[in-house]
Motif scaffolding. Structure first.
Motif, short mmCIF file in Angstrom:
data_model
loop_
_atom_site.label_atom_id
_atom_site.label_comp_id
_atom_site.label_asym_id
_atom_site.label_seq_id
_atom_site.Cartn_x
_atom_site.Cartn_y
_atom_site.Cartn_z
N MET A 255 0.84 -1.21 0.00
CA MET A 255 0.00 0.00 0.00
C MET A 255 0.87 1.26 0.00
N ILE A 256 0.39 2.26 -0.65
CA ILE A 256 1.08 3.53 -0.63
C ILE A 256 0.85 4.18 0.72
N ARG A 257 1.83 4.85 1.26
CA ARG A 257 1.68 5.53 2.54
C ARG A 257 1.52 7.02 2.33
N PRO A 258 0.29 7.51 2.31
CA PRO A 258 0.08 8.90 2.06
C PRO A 258 0.55 9.78 3.20
N ALA A 259 1.13 9.15 4.25
CA ALA A 259 1.66 9.96 5.31
C ALA A 259 2.68 10.94 4.79
N LEU A 260 3.16 10.60 3.63
CA LEU A 260 4.15 11.46 3.05
C LEU A 260 3.56 12.77 2.57
N PHE A 261 2.31 12.79 2.28
CA PHE A 261 1.80 13.90 1.49
C PHE A 261 1.06 14.88 2.37
N ARG A 262 1.81 15.04 2.40
CA ARG A 262 1.50 16.00 3.30
C ARG A 262 0.27 16.48 3.41
N PRO A 263 0.01 14.61 3.00
CA PRO A 263 -0.29 14.01 3.74
C PRO A 263 -0.19 14.92 5.21
N LEU B 157 -6.88 4.79 8.28
CA LEU B 157 -8.33 5.01 8.16
C LEU B 157 -9.06 3.86 7.48
N ASN B 158 -8.34 2.94 6.87
CA ASN B 158 -8.98 1.87 6.10
C ASN B 158 -9.94 1.05 6.94
N ARG B 159 -9.60 0.84 8.20
CA ARG B 159 -10.47 0.01 9.06
C ARG B 159 -11.78 0.71 9.41
N PHE B 160 -11.86 2.02 9.13
CA PHE B 160 -13.05 2.79 9.49
C PHE B 160 -13.82 3.26 8.25
N ARG B 161 -13.80 2.47 7.20
CA ARG B 161 -14.38 2.89 5.92
C ARG B 161 -15.87 3.22 6.00
#
Length: 278
Positions: free
Chosen positions: A1-9, A132-136
């Motif tokens: 999975m891509i980690r959007p934590a980077l984007f600022r994210p 957030l995936n677990r809270f879709r």
């Protein structure tokens, strides 16, 4: 999975996350900043114009392309404070995160701002979609705090933190808070050339700490921290970002691969590299 934590994210008082007070207050690839990034200038955030598109490559720890981010300007605007004394110019962007096969994974709207001598990226760009995936199927309420990027920062100076908190709830109860904090931001070097597939840009080097976590109960917090290095050009924005784990090993890199400046596309190797990784 891509980690959007980077984007600022973002904003849990019990976690001492972030202050509730608002933090709000292009040039060619080489050369000196124009008036868009002068000490007192603010035409548009990072000099962004209408129909401009930035494409970023996402690289894993081994330097292989794991996806891309596309940020496209869809509108320009402005905001004025109640006393009509300060004008903040805004840019609305459509941001999409794609996997290495160019399939859309996440999309969102981001608002960048600039006021006087500082531009601001949207705290929503720091959202960690993996958490957030677990809270879709739940209700999500976002509370972002923007990140400030001065036009002419001083080496050794500290910058305000930012990020985002997401309140997760059902129709009857609160379930959790998912947060990302960007803190301990410090300017560590003056303008130096940074080479990217989209060109070479004079950048400041800014180091920070990113903390991501989930507060499921008052006494249960799951969190992780990483070191982040941003290479920031006042007239372009964030040119390159590196994320390191606790052992100092690089986990992910985001690098500017292409700039579409109102129809003119800068040379890029992004597409060729992605094809090789398919």
């Amino acid at each position: 999975m891509i980690r959007p934590a980077l984007f600022r994210p973002f904003l849990l008082c019990t976690l001492a996350c972030l202050p509730l007070a608002s933090a709000l207050a292009q040039t060619p690839a080489t050369g000196q900043p124009t008036s868009a990034a002068d000490a007192g200038g603010c035409i548009h955030p990072f000099g962004l114009e209408d129909n401009t598109e930035y494409v970023y490559q996402l690289l894993d720890g081994d330097g292989k392309v794991s996806g891309i981010i596309r940020n496209r300007v869809v509108s320009l605007g402005s905001e004025t404070n109640k006393k009509q004394t300060i004008t903040t110019n805004t840019v609305l962007l459509k941001s999409g995160i794609y996997d290495k096969k160019q399939r859309l994974v996440h999309s969102q709207d981001l608002t960048f701002r600039c006021r006087q001598d500082t531009s601001f990226t949207d705290g929503l760009s720091e959202v960690n979609f993996d958490n957030l995936n677990r809270f879709r199927d739940r209700r999500l309420a976002y509370a972002p705090v923007p990140l400030a990027w001065p036009n002419q920062p001083t080496v050794g100076s500290e910058l305000p933190g930012g990020g985002v908190t997401v309140d997760v709830s059902s129709s009857v109860v609160e379930i959790a808070k998912v947060f990302t904090k960007v803190q301990n931001r410090r300017v560590v070097s003056d303008l130096s050339p940074v080479v990217t597939p989209a060109g070479t840009f004079p950048c400041y080097k800014i180091e920070s700490e990113r903390e991501m976590g989930t507060l499921a109960r008052v006494d249960l917090i799951l969190r992780s921290t990483s070191k982040v290095v941003d290479y920031y050009s006042p007239n372009v924005g964030i040119v390159k970002t590196e994320i390191y784990d606790k052992k100092g090993k690089i986990e992910q890199t985001r690098v500017l691969a292409e700039r579409n400046l109102g129809g003119k596309v800068t040379p890029s190797t992004a597409k060729e590299k992605m094809k090789k990784n398919e």
